[in-house]
Design an enzyme around this catalytic site. Structure first.
Site, PDB file in Angstrom:
ATOM      1  CD  GLN A 297      -0.168  -2.514 -33.901  1.00 18.12           C
ATOM      2  OE1 GLN A 297      -0.663  -2.050 -32.889  1.00 18.12           O
ATOM      3  NE2 GLN A 297      -0.916  -2.984 -34.885  1.00 18.12           N
TER       4      GLN A 297
ATOM      5  CD  GLU B 250      -2.896   0.968 -38.014  1.00 14.56           C
ATOM      6  OE1 GLU B 250      -3.141   1.315 -39.177  1.00 14.56           O
ATOM      7  OE2 GLU B 250      -3.661   0.252 -37.339  1.00 14.56           O
TER       8      GLU B 250
ATOM      9  CD  GLU C 106      -2.920   1.199   0.207  1.00 17.00           C
ATOM     10  OE1 GLU C 106      -3.393   2.296  -0.167  1.00 17.00           O
ATOM     11  OE2 GLU C 106      -3.278   0.125  -0.278  1.00 17.00           O
TER      12      GLU C 106
ATOM     13  CG  ASP D  13     -12.003  -7.444  -0.302  1.00 13.45           C
ATOM     14  OD1 ASP D  13     -12.930  -6.663  -0.561  1.00 13.45           O
ATOM     15  OD2 ASP D  13     -11.270  -7.940  -1.167  1.00 13.45           O
TER      16      ASP D  13
ATOM     17  CB  VAL E  92      -3.312  -9.157   9.622  1.00  8.31           C
ATOM     18  CG1 VAL E  92      -4.665  -8.894  10.257  1.00  8.31           C
ATOM     19  CG2 VAL E  92      -3.208 -10.585   9.140  1.00  8.31           C
ATOM     20  N   GLY E  93      -2.201  -6.305   9.755  1.00 13.96           N
ATOM     21  CA  GLY E  93      -2.250  -4.963  10.337  1.00 13.96           C
ATOM     22  C   GLY E  93      -2.196  -3.874   9.294  1.00 13.96           C
ATOM     23  N   GLY E  94      -1.436  -4.101   8.243  1.00 16.13           N
ATOM     24  CA  GLY E  94      -1.365  -3.113   7.170  1.00 16.13           C
ATOM     25  C   GLY E  94      -2.713  -2.917   6.528  1.00 16.13           C
TER      26      GLY E  94
ATOM     27  NE  ARG F 114     -11.758  -2.962 -41.482  1.00 13.36           N
ATOM     28  CZ  ARG F 114     -11.599  -4.053 -42.230  1.00 13.36           C
ATOM     29  NH1 ARG F 114     -12.437  -5.081 -42.087  1.00 13.36           N
ATOM     30  NH2 ARG F 114     -10.631  -4.144 -43.113  1.00 13.36           N
TER      31      ARG F 114
ATOM     32  CD  GLU G  42      -8.349  -6.189 -37.581  1.00  9.26           C
ATOM     33  OE1 GLU G  42      -8.610  -5.046 -37.166  1.00  9.26           O
ATOM     34  OE2 GLU G  42      -8.086  -6.443 -38.768  1.00  9.26           O
TER      35      GLU G  42
END
Length: 1255
Positions: free
Chosen positions: A690, A725, A185, A282, A270-272, A803, A1191
């Site tokens: 490219q 490109e 963190e 979470d 854990v503490g962090g 296109r 593609e």
């Protein structure tokens, strides 16, 4: 591992490959027994790949898993003969470890040999390892730790104390010091958020902070304990303690499964996590719900205890004074009939921060034959600036009977308990509110199910409602690849591995940023605009000039040549001179001695602006008529107006479709190294691009040099997808200015966030359609207005729009068509090419109105598709006639392979019996035109040199970016000369070898460059023929030597142009494409209607690729394109500062890194993933009867999108909503959940609610 991954075709561009190798290596070295397939997949959750679609990586690593425990726990029962080998995959004796057997006529080795035995546990002496296996150095294990005190730049101090007293002394001396363990963190805060912490204290090795103490009343956990250790602790505890005591332990196990990746959990503490006090942590809601207590120690050694629910005070503020630290956490055992449950919903299931999470607990007591709530806790993350305890809800619950009445009452209280403002940071307010109710409803059902069967329960959970609490469990990936091998000569048609794969898997492959810096080299950083539209009033660069390591700063006035640039029209400035038209526009460039110093100096440049009105959406642009000049186009077929007015159209529908953009997220960011030669007379560069020719052209243009004095070389690039490109060229040109003026090498490599902010994305689109059709579903007329968001310059946006207009019919025969297209000017960074180049956007709009027709007529979308299919000889709306159309056989084979009607019945049956989980299916076809739509770009050159030892060097104008272009071209050359593939080498792409090359794009590179190479080979063969016909030579090398002695030229330049193409926009008719690649895909998904979570159960893909030059590479392209397309339709959302997202500064990109922008991970791959190539259909229009592949498969992922919509339809039917509804892509959890209307969304939105999207 290296060999297995290479041979399984698990490395394409190769940039991510070493990361996957190391993740598996770490797992194998740390596992006491061979891991399961599930553990292997879990270990890769923190790794991202943008090329492969993950399937070949999983297949490659699967050989290191165990499949049968008994085979490993009782080897003696197998009665192994001495020297017999155990296969690492099956665990059974086999011959794969015996002598290598060579396949006659190939140069390949078998995949298994004695060197690839299973890797065993990390014992210090290394005795269990195969030859040359590294062990952890014993001297490092034996070395005694000592306290450390280091000083860094800018007065930074770093300490490593070894006792808690030392920590407290340092904290007393430096009250504002940051404590860290894994730096997961603080490191991000300092690097990305630029927080200037001056004192860092590493507490990772303090014994008092690493305690784990299992007591009679609970567990004490030191604050420096790593999350992996915590996970292992809880897993061990639940096997040793009574089940009723470990309810809280189980929720941590479940939540940690989705918490970051293995690598982060291994070092994060854990503490962090607790003290960071992230509002979306979470774990903190779980500590609150589970009655955890935090033990806090001050600098005098005094210890106090506080409840977790009282510890969090505000946004990243906790109940710790400057002289206190968190010592440990105490987690009490749960009591009988006390139930704790975790919840989390994120954009992506794996390795993602939460949108909303929760921890909930109730303790029940039996009173008068009823269950009464004696204690409760409901805590949320993601709904406030801190982890929030729902106090009113808790008070309401305590003392109440556990029944439906308490559920409804609690839901009503929750609505007032959790309040989110309309402009709350993070947006998605309605979705987040609904999740608070959905989570509690799931909790109620889960607890009710847990206590079923116990006395006093009068209400049981219905089978249909049980679907709400069925936990997600991902099965190991099952995949198949079905193709035929049509060999032509020695190599063409063979599934050869990528030529660079062995360099890539070992980490030896070099990319642009790996190029060593010359001794006097400088690093560059860009000075960027912070306003979407403004006049530049002044620039103060004094701070930059005083910055450490500063070497120079350059603006528009310093450009030696022209400051006007652009790939098609010169409508951009290299450095903004008077106005800026987007956030992230380049104003200048700083060079310094290091990369970090250059970035620091660039940040110190102060620009004063006069802000001007900004256009921040397509709708804004349309209202203001803000279009790029000469960018409005029209295509017509038949008479649309007459058809609508006639009686032919029995039904007419109108609507609009918003199509979201997409970030390329190539793993290798933009990078160029530029240097001068001959005292500045020549300029050379190595670039990740490219289009090396565009780099050459831009650099010569801005420096005022002839192109003949500028050379660009590209070895390989770590992914491009269209993003490199055109948008890479201005970066090379910017770096060229200081390099040329200072006569020193300059390297410019962008950080991920800068790359995403400055270089553009896939175009978002807006389509407005009017469609007329018969009652049977036959489409008669299409009137379409289509707009794309070009950004602040034209770039390739007009070609992208064209296109999209060409592909707006997808595969459907429509007698009357009118399409108007417009390119919108907006104040965003210029959008650019991306795999599909507008085609997918046009087809997605078409599939939306097809699906709507089906709903209007109460027919299946597949039926509507089939009756409107184009076929052989169909005339398209731009005048081209279909030839060799394979749509019907592909569609029919797909339908049989997936047993569509049977699956439809099964899905309907599932939906009937499951209220809160719904499944959906869809079959989607595609037709993708192959060629650059700009005619002159359909040309290619190649240089072939044959050497006297019989080896061949091929150089061509195409760039290797993971798609296997070099491998295919080498195969064509090898077959042409009838020599092994190992005799052909392709080194790099260079503008001084093959001039004027078109970008490697439009899926046409294999067609064109392989044909150009073949042309060169045929020229050389023709020269060699007289000599070859005179003698029988024993080898190709002998023939070459004989030709050399006869003074025959053994070098040739080959050239190819795509024949019989061309389009005239003045008439709207022509033949823009040489041919079409066809495909179809089936997908089955399952959604959680309460949270919007989804997973793809099955994906079957059929493609017509003619006679493939390399079927293994082509299958890899299909899989990779599909998963990338899955990201576009279901995961990847760009959030810009616009009217839809007022909590983001105007014009700024919020989703500018992997923390907020989510590409698919391994967990998003379909459970069953099958790819089949159509057999027996040669393509007469391309080299060796092959077809382009890059593609066309991308759009196949829309089958997942429409399967999701099918599932949502089933959910909406439960509440009586059976009509059509809009669903924008990406179909994120927010869009899925808010479309599934029910009693938990009703308080917050109406039935026509439409979540916001940046377009």
């Amino acid at each position: 591992m290296h060999e297995s991954l290479a041979r399984s075709h698990g490395s394409q561009c190769g940039f991510c490959t070493p990361g996957f190798i190391m993740s598996l290596y770490a797992l194998l070295r740390s596992s006491e027994t061979p891991p399961t397939e599930e553990q292997i997949e879990e270990s890769l959750a923190g790794n991202l790949c943008r090329c492969t679609g993950y399937r070949p990586i999983v297949d490659a690593f699967r050989v290191f898993s165990k499949t049968n425990n008994a085979l490993y726990t009782d080897i003696s029962s197998l009665s192994l003969q001495e020297g017999e080998f155990i296969c690492p995959s099956t665990g059974k004796p086999c011959s794969c470890g015996s002598k290598a057997v060579h396949d006659i006529g190939t140069n390949e080795q078998p995949i298994c040999s004695t060197r690839y035995k299973p890797i065993s546990y990390s014992e210090v002496d290394g005795s269990a390892y195969t030859d040359k296996e590294f062990i952890f150095p014993p001297e490092l294990l034996r070395r005694r730790l000592t306290p450390l005190n280091l000083s860094g730049l800018g007065g930074l101090k770093w300490y490593r104390p070894l006792t808690v007293n030392d920590v407290l002394e340092l904290k007393e001396k430096y009250p504002n010091a940051k404590l860290l363990v894994g730096n997961t963190e603080v490191g991000i805060e300092m690097r990305l958020k630029r927080m200037p912490y001056q004192v860092l204290i590493s507490v990772a090795h303090v014994p008092e902070l690493n305690i784990i103490n299992v007591k009679d009343d609970g567990i004490e956990i030191g604050s420096a304990v790593r999350l992996t250790e915590l996970l292992n602790l809880f897993r061990e505890v639940i096997t040793q303690r009574p089940a009723n005591e470990t309810s809280a332990c189980k929720v941590f196990i479940e939540q940690l499964k989705w918490f970051a990746g293995t690598q982060i959990r291994n070092v994060a503490s854990v503490g962090g996590n607790v003290c960071t006090a992230s509002p979306i942590s979470d774990l903190n809601p779980l500590w609150i719900a589970a009655r955890a207590k935090f033990r806090i120690i001050d600098c005098n050694g005094n210890i106090r205890t506080t409840l977790a629910e009282n510890f969090f005070l505000g946004y990243r503020k906790v109940d710790l004074t400057s002289n206190e630290i968190l010592l440990s956490i105490f987690l009490p055992w749960t009591r009988p009939f006390e139930y704790v449950k975790e919840f989390k919903q994120a954009h992506r299931r794996d390795d993602d921060i939460a949108i909303v999470n929760a921890g909930m607990r109730v303790c029940l007591q039996e009173k008068s034959e009823e269950w009464v709530i004696s204690d409760a806790s409901v805590a949320y993350g993601g709904v406030a600036p801190l982890s929030l305890c729902a106090i009113k809800t808790k008070e309401f619950l305590i003392g109440k009977k556990w029944n439906q009445d308490v559920l409804q009452g609690a839901l009503n209280v929750l609505r007032t308990d959790i309040v989110l403002k309309e402009d709350a940071p993070g947006g998605m307010v309605e979705f987040r509110k609904s999740l608070t109710l959905s989570f509690f409803f799931k909790f109620f059902l889960w607890v009710s199910h847990q206590i079923e069967g116990k006395k006093s329960i009068k209400e049981s959970v219905s089978l249909s409602d049980l679907s709400a609490i069925k936990s997600f469990h991902r099965l190991p990936l099952v995949a198949s690849q079905d193709y035929e091998i049509r060999k032509h000569g020695t190599s063409v048609g063979s599934p050869e591995v990528h030529l660079s794969s062995r360099l890539q898997v070992t980490g030896q492959a070099e990319y642009a940023d790996d190029s060593p810096m010359p001794p006097n080299g400088l690093h560059a950083a860009l000075v960027l605009s912070k306003k979407p539209h403004a006049r530049i009033l002044s620039i103060d660069d004094s701070g930059a000039k005083a910055s450490p390591g500063f070497a120079g700063i350059f603006f528009a006035k310093d450009v030696p040549g022209s400051n006007k640039i652009g790939p098609v029209v010169l409508d951009e400035e290299l450095f903004a001179s008077e106005f800026v038209t987007c956030v992230g526009q380049v104003i200048g460039i700083v060079v310094a001695e290091t990369h970090e110093n250059a970035k620091l100096a660039a940040r110190k440049v102060h620009v004063e602006y006069e802000e001007l009105p900004a256009i921040l959406s397509i709708e804004d642009a349309v209202r203001a008529e803000s279009f790029h000049p000469n960018s409005q186009k029209c295509l017509k077929k038949g008479d649309v107006d007459l058809c609508f007015q006639s009686d032919q159209c029995e039904m007419i529908i109108e609507g609009k479709v918003q199509v979201g953009g997409q970030e390329h997220f190539y793993l290798e960011p933009h990078s160029s190294l530029i240097w001068t030669l001959d005292s500045g007379n020549e300029v050379h560069m190595i670039s990740s691009t490219q289009a090396p020719q565009k780099h050459q052209k831009y650099v010569s243009h801005v420096l005022g040099l002839p192109m003949s004095k500028v050379v660009c070389k590209t070895k390989r690039i770590g992914g491009g997808f269209g993003g490199k490109e055109t948008r890479s060229a201005f970066l090379a040109a910017a770096a060229a200015v200081p390099s040329y003026l200072m006569n020193r090498p300059v390297k410019l490599t962008l950080d991920r966030d800068i790359d995403m902010i400055t270089t553009g994305q896939r175009h978002s689109f807006l389509g407005k359609y009017k469609v007329g059709f018969t009652n049977k579903g036959k489409v008669l007329a299409l009137d379409l207005e289509i707009y794309n968001n070009a950004g602040n310059s034209l770039d390739l946006s007009l070609a992208v729009l064209e296109r999209a207009m060409f592909h707006s019919d997808n595969v459907y025969e429509i007698p009357n068509v009118r399409i108007f297209g417009s390119v919108c000017f907006t104040n965003f960074p210029s959008n650019t090419a991306f795999r599909g180049f507008g085609g997918p956007q046009g087809m997605l709009i078409a599939e939306n109105w097809i699906q709507r027709i089906a709903l209007e007529l109460k027919k299946s979308p597949e039926e509507i598709r089939e009756i409107n299919f184009q076929g052989e000889g169909s005339i398209l709306h731009y005048g081209q006639q279909l030839e060799h159309c394979t749509l019907a056989p592909i569609w029919n084979e797909l339908k049989v392979s997936c047993d569509f009607l049977k699956v439809r019945e099964e899905v309907d049956g599932f939906n009937l019996h499951n209220r809160w989980k719904k499944r959906g299916i869809a079959m989607i076809p595609t037709k993708f035109g192959i060629s650059f739509t700009t005619k002159f770009m359909n040309q290619a050159g190649a240089l072939v040199n044959v050497y006297t030892d019989g080896t061949v060097l091929v150089t061509h104008g195409g760039v290797e970016m993971g798609q296997g272009l070099h491998t295919k071209v080498a195969q064509v050359a090898a077959s042409a000369f009838n020599i092994p593939l190992s005799s052909v080498f392709i080194s790099e792409t260079s503008t001084d070898k093959v001039p004027n090359a078109s970008p490697t794009a439009a899926s046409a590179s294999s067609d064109m460059y392989a044909a150009a190479a073949l042309d060169a080979c045929e020229q050389i063969k023709a020269r060699m023929e007289p000599i070859a016909s005179q003698h029988n030579f024993g080898s190709f090398a002998e023939l070459v030597t004989a030709c050399y002695l006869e003074r025959i030229d053994l070098s040739a330049h080959g050239f190819y142009i795509t024949p019989n193409i061309g389009f005239d926009w003045s008439t709207g008719k022509g033949k823009p494409f040489s041919y079409f690649t066809y495909g179809a895909a089936f997908a089955e998904v399952e959604i959680d209607t309460l949270t919007g979570d989804f997973h793809t159960r099955t994906a079957n893909i059929f493609m017509d690729l003619g006679y493939s030059l390399n079927p293994a590479i082509d299958v890899g392209q299909v899989e990779g394109a599909f998963i990338q397309g899955l990201g576009w339709v279901a995961l990847e959302e760009l959030k810009w500062g616009d009217a839809a997202h007022k909590w983001i500064p105007p014009g700024c990109l919020y989703t500018c890194g992997p923390g907020s922008y989510k590409i698919p991970s391994l967990n998003d791959v379909p459970f069953k993933f099958n790819v089949s190539l159509l057999k027996g259909n040669p393509n007469v229009k391309a080299i060796h009867s092959s077809k382009a592949v890059g593609e066309p498969p991308f759009f196949m992922a829309s089958s997942v999108f429409f399967a999701i919509k099918d599932a949502i339809l089933a959910a909406r039917a439960e509440t009586g909503h059976t009509g059509w509804f809009p669903l924008d892509n990406p179909a994120t959890p927010e869009r899925i959940r808010m479309a599934c209307l029910d009693e938990f969304t009703a308080p917050f939105v109406s039935s026509d609610f439409h979540p916001k999207l940046s377009v």
